[in-house]
Structures are given as C-alpha cells and as structure tokens.
Design a protein around this motif. Structure first.
Motif, PDB file in Angstrom:
ATOM      1  N   GLY A  44       0.798  -1.216   0.000  1.00  0.00           N
ATOM      2  CA  GLY A  44       0.000   0.000   0.000  1.00  0.00           C
ATOM      3  C   GLY A  44       0.832   1.268   0.000  1.00  0.00           C
ATOM      4  O   GLY A  44       0.323   2.343  -0.295  1.00  0.00           O
ATOM      5  N   ARG A  45       2.114   1.152   0.342  1.00  0.00           N
ATOM      6  CA  ARG A  45       2.992   2.320   0.266  1.00  0.00           C
ATOM      7  C   ARG A  45       3.260   2.630  -1.201  1.00  0.00           C
ATOM      8  O   ARG A  45       3.451   1.721  -2.003  1.00  0.00           O
ATOM      9  CB  ARG A  45       4.339   2.043   0.935  1.00  0.00           C
ATOM     10  CG  ARG A  45       4.278   1.842   2.419  1.00  0.00           C
ATOM     11  CD  ARG A  45       5.643   1.448   2.974  1.00  0.00           C
ATOM     12  NE  ARG A  45       5.969   0.075   2.547  1.00  0.00           N
ATOM     13  CZ  ARG A  45       7.200  -0.410   2.487  1.00  0.00           C
ATOM     14  NH1 ARG A  45       8.230   0.340   2.822  1.00  0.00           N
ATOM     15  NH2 ARG A  45       7.401  -1.654   2.100  1.00  0.00           N
ATOM     16  N   ARG A  46       3.300   3.891  -1.530  1.00  0.00           N
ATOM     17  CA  ARG A  46       3.664   4.288  -2.893  1.00  0.00           C
ATOM     18  C   ARG A  46       5.175   4.137  -3.064  1.00  0.00           C
ATOM     19  O   ARG A  46       5.643   3.540  -4.023  1.00  0.00           O
ATOM     20  CB  ARG A  46       3.224   5.731  -3.151  1.00  0.00           C
ATOM     21  CG  ARG A  46       3.588   6.254  -4.531  1.00  0.00           C
ATOM     22  CD  ARG A  46       3.258   7.737  -4.682  1.00  0.00           C
ATOM     23  NE  ARG A  46       3.874   8.492  -3.605  1.00  0.00           N
ATOM     24  CZ  ARG A  46       3.287   9.499  -2.966  1.00  0.00           C
ATOM     25  NH1 ARG A  46       2.087   9.898  -3.282  1.00  0.00           N
ATOM     26  NH2 ARG A  46       3.922  10.138  -1.995  1.00  0.00           N
ATOM     27  N   ASP A  47       5.920   4.689  -2.137  1.00  0.00           N
ATOM     28  CA  ASP A  47       7.375   4.693  -2.222  1.00  0.00           C
ATOM     29  C   ASP A  47       7.942   3.552  -1.391  1.00  0.00           C
ATOM     30  O   ASP A  47       7.734   3.505  -0.174  1.00  0.00           O
ATOM     31  CB  ASP A  47       7.918   6.034  -1.736  1.00  0.00           C
ATOM     32  CG  ASP A  47       7.393   7.192  -2.565  1.00  0.00           C
ATOM     33  OD1 ASP A  47       7.310   7.044  -3.796  1.00  0.00           O
ATOM     34  OD2 ASP A  47       7.059   8.247  -1.985  1.00  0.00           O
ATOM     35  N   ILE A  48       8.668   2.663  -2.051  1.00  0.00           N
ATOM     36  CA  ILE A  48       9.233   1.496  -1.378  1.00  0.00           C
ATOM     37  C   ILE A  48      10.733   1.706  -1.203  1.00  0.00           C
ATOM     38  O   ILE A  48      11.504   1.653  -2.157  1.00  0.00           O
ATOM     39  CB  ILE A  48       8.964   0.204  -2.187  1.00  0.00           C
ATOM     40  CG1 ILE A  48       7.482   0.055  -2.547  1.00  0.00           C
ATOM     41  CG2 ILE A  48       9.494  -1.014  -1.436  1.00  0.00           C
ATOM     42  CD1 ILE A  48       6.547  -0.102  -1.373  1.00  0.00           C
ATOM     43  N   SER A  49      11.124   1.973   0.038  1.00  0.00           N
ATOM     44  CA  SER A  49      12.538   2.217   0.331  1.00  0.00           C
ATOM     45  C   SER A  49      13.166   1.079   1.109  1.00  0.00           C
ATOM     46  O   SER A  49      14.379   1.007   1.235  1.00  0.00           O
ATOM     47  CB  SER A  49      12.689   3.520   1.118  1.00  0.00           C
ATOM     48  OG  SER A  49      11.944   3.448   2.319  1.00  0.00           O
ATOM     49  N   SER A  50      12.325   0.184   1.637  1.00  0.00           N
ATOM     50  CA  SER A  50      12.839  -0.947   2.398  1.00  0.00           C
ATOM     51  C   SER A  50      12.000  -2.175   2.073  1.00  0.00           C
ATOM     52  O   SER A  50      10.891  -2.065   1.568  1.00  0.00           O
ATOM     53  CB  SER A  50      12.786  -0.655   3.898  1.00  0.00           C
ATOM     54  OG  SER A  50      11.446  -0.451   4.302  1.00  0.00           O
ATOM     55  N   SER A  51      12.549  -3.335   2.381  1.00  0.00           N
ATOM     56  CA  SER A  51      11.864  -4.594   2.107  1.00  0.00           C
ATOM     57  C   SER A  51      12.178  -5.587   3.217  1.00  0.00           C
ATOM     58  O   SER A  51      13.132  -5.406   3.978  1.00  0.00           O
ATOM     59  CB  SER A  51      12.304  -5.147   0.746  1.00  0.00           C
ATOM     60  OG  SER A  51      13.705  -5.348   0.721  1.00  0.00           O
ATOM     61  N   LEU A  52      11.372  -6.626   3.286  1.00  0.00           N
ATOM     62  CA  LEU A  52      11.583  -7.649   4.309  1.00  0.00           C
ATOM     63  C   LEU A  52      12.906  -8.381   4.109  1.00  0.00           C
ATOM     64  O   LEU A  52      13.551  -8.768   5.073  1.00  0.00           O
ATOM     65  CB  LEU A  52      10.431  -8.656   4.300  1.00  0.00           C
ATOM     66  CG  LEU A  52       9.058  -8.083   4.653  1.00  0.00           C
ATOM     67  CD1 LEU A  52       7.955  -9.115   4.393  1.00  0.00           C
ATOM     68  CD2 LEU A  52       9.039  -7.622   6.104  1.00  0.00           C
ATOM     69  N   ARG A  53      13.301  -8.565   2.850  1.00  0.00           N
ATOM     70  CA  ARG A  53      14.549  -9.257   2.531  1.00  0.00           C
ATOM     71  C   ARG A  53      15.458  -8.308   1.760  1.00  0.00           C
ATOM     72  O   ARG A  53      14.992  -7.389   1.101  1.00  0.00           O
ATOM     73  CB  ARG A  53      14.268 -10.499   1.688  1.00  0.00           C
ATOM     74  CG  ARG A  53      13.451 -11.532   2.434  1.00  0.00           C
ATOM     75  CD  ARG A  53      12.962 -12.640   1.538  1.00  0.00           C
ATOM     76  NE  ARG A  53      14.075 -13.434   1.028  1.00  0.00           N
ATOM     77  CZ  ARG A  53      13.937 -14.310   0.038  1.00  0.00           C
ATOM     78  NH1 ARG A  53      12.784 -14.497  -0.547  1.00  0.00           N
ATOM     79  NH2 ARG A  53      14.977 -15.015  -0.373  1.00  0.00           N
ATOM     80  N   THR A  54      16.745  -8.560   1.846  1.00  0.00           N
ATOM     81  CA  THR A  54      17.719  -7.755   1.114  1.00  0.00           C
ATOM     82  C   THR A  54      18.708  -8.675   0.412  1.00  0.00           C
ATOM     83  O   THR A  54      18.838  -9.857   0.763  1.00  0.00           O
ATOM     84  CB  THR A  54      18.481  -6.805   2.054  1.00  0.00           C
ATOM     85  OG1 THR A  54      19.153  -7.585   3.055  1.00  0.00           O
ATOM     86  CG2 THR A  54      17.550  -5.797   2.710  1.00  0.00           C
ATOM     87  N   LEU A  55      19.402  -8.118  -0.554  1.00  0.00           N
ATOM     88  CA  LEU A  55      20.449  -8.854  -1.264  1.00  0.00           C
ATOM     89  C   LEU A  55      21.813  -8.265  -0.942  1.00  0.00           C
ATOM     90  O   LEU A  55      21.959  -7.054  -0.774  1.00  0.00           O
ATOM     91  CB  LEU A  55      20.241  -8.776  -2.781  1.00  0.00           C
ATOM     92  CG  LEU A  55      19.008  -9.436  -3.367  1.00  0.00           C
ATOM     93  CD1 LEU A  55      19.021  -9.305  -4.886  1.00  0.00           C
ATOM     94  CD2 LEU A  55      18.917 -10.891  -2.956  1.00  0.00           C
TER      95      LEU A  55
END
Length: 182
Positions: A44-55
């Motif tokens: 629902g966020r427009r801007d995605i700056s973080s995620s549950l997983r990272t690489l």
C-alpha cells in the motif's frame, strides 16, 4: 485537454523488467544493502525504500541485469496481481513482479496511479488454465493505458499524491491518538 490523451502500450512507455531471484541455497546472496522486493513489500505504500529481505553484493551480481533504478514502477503480476510501488533507490524484485523503468515522456508517479487502476485489465491479461493469475512480461507490456501530456501527468500525480499523504497523515495521527489513550 482530453483530445491530447492517447492510448499507449506499457511496453512503449519505457523498459519493462521482470525480477529474478539469486540462488537461494547460498545464504551469502542475502542480507546486504539492496532491497529485494517481493509481493508482501507492496503493502500500500507508494514509495518502497525498504523490504523484508535484502540482497548482498554477491546476490545482486547474480541478477544484475534486473536491477531497478530509483523511480521504477513495480506491479505484482503473479497470484496476487495489481499491487504497485515505486522504488526509491536501486533495488531488485523477484519474478512475481514486472517493473517499468519509465522513459522520458512518462512520469513514474503517474504510472503508479495508472497501474493501481489496472485490476480488470490484469485479470484479462492473465493466463488461463492456472490456479492463479499469471500476467507474463509480454502480456504486461501489451496492456494499454491512457497517457496525457507529461505536464498533465505530473499535475495529476501531484494531486493524488497530496491526497495519499493526507490520508496517511490522518491514519497515523489517529493511531497516535489511540496509543496515547492506552
């Protein structure tokens, strides 16, 4: 104003990228600086700056051709179709997400709001015979959207963005009031 609006295929508006997943049997591919965006992150966020997983850098190097720059517009296209977001920094997605790196005549913010209204078109573009909807990259690219001139795109996105910001402010403000009362 309406006469200047044209229907354009998504594939004509920039470069479409389907995400990938680096080898999951090597933990060294995960836990680094790059957001690895999956459907639950399109929350629902427009801007995605973080995620549950990272690489990690190693994981990113495995799938470097699918790196998304800031401003790429993502849309879930498998199973839970139609969730959208915009990257705010270099990121990667898994294969359940198609993303558009907008060309110079298409605003990412307008694309986000436009894509968020594509539910019916996505379901129609999904492959049949499957337990879940699957909108392939080719089918995603062929979906047509109405595109006004760039200045109108920016104006529309600005108004809708201000409304979204106000809704979020009201939501978080109400949450703070509830928490204070507890």
């Amino acid at each position: 104003m309406g006469a200047e609006w044209r229907y354009r295929r998504i594939g004509e508006l920039g470069r479409v990228v389907t995400g990938k997943t680096p080898p999951t049997n090597d933990p060294a591919n995960f836990g680094g600086a790059y957001p690895f965006i999956t459907i639950p992150d399109l929350d629902g966020r427009r801007d995605i700056s973080s995620s549950l997983r990272t690489l990690s850098d190693a994981g990113a190097s495995h799938i470097r051709t699918s790196m998304l720059p800031a401003g790429a517009v993502m849309m879930s296209c498998i199973a839970t179709v139609g969730r959208c977001g915009i990257t705010t920094r270099p990121s990667f997605t898994n294969q359940q997400i198609n993303s558009l790196i907008c060309g110079p005549e298409f605003s990412p913010e307008y694309a986000f709001y436009c894509f968020s209204q594509l539910g019916q078109e996505l379901n129609a573009a999904g492959s049949g015979g499957s337990v879940y909807t699957n909108v392939s990259k080719g089918r995603f690219e062929s979906i047509s959207v109405r595109v006004p001139p760039l200045e109108d795109q920016r104006a529309i996105a600005s108004v809708l963005g201000a409304l979204d910001d106000k809704i979020e402010l009201n939501r978080t403000g109400a949450l703070h009031v509830v928490v204070r009362r507890l």
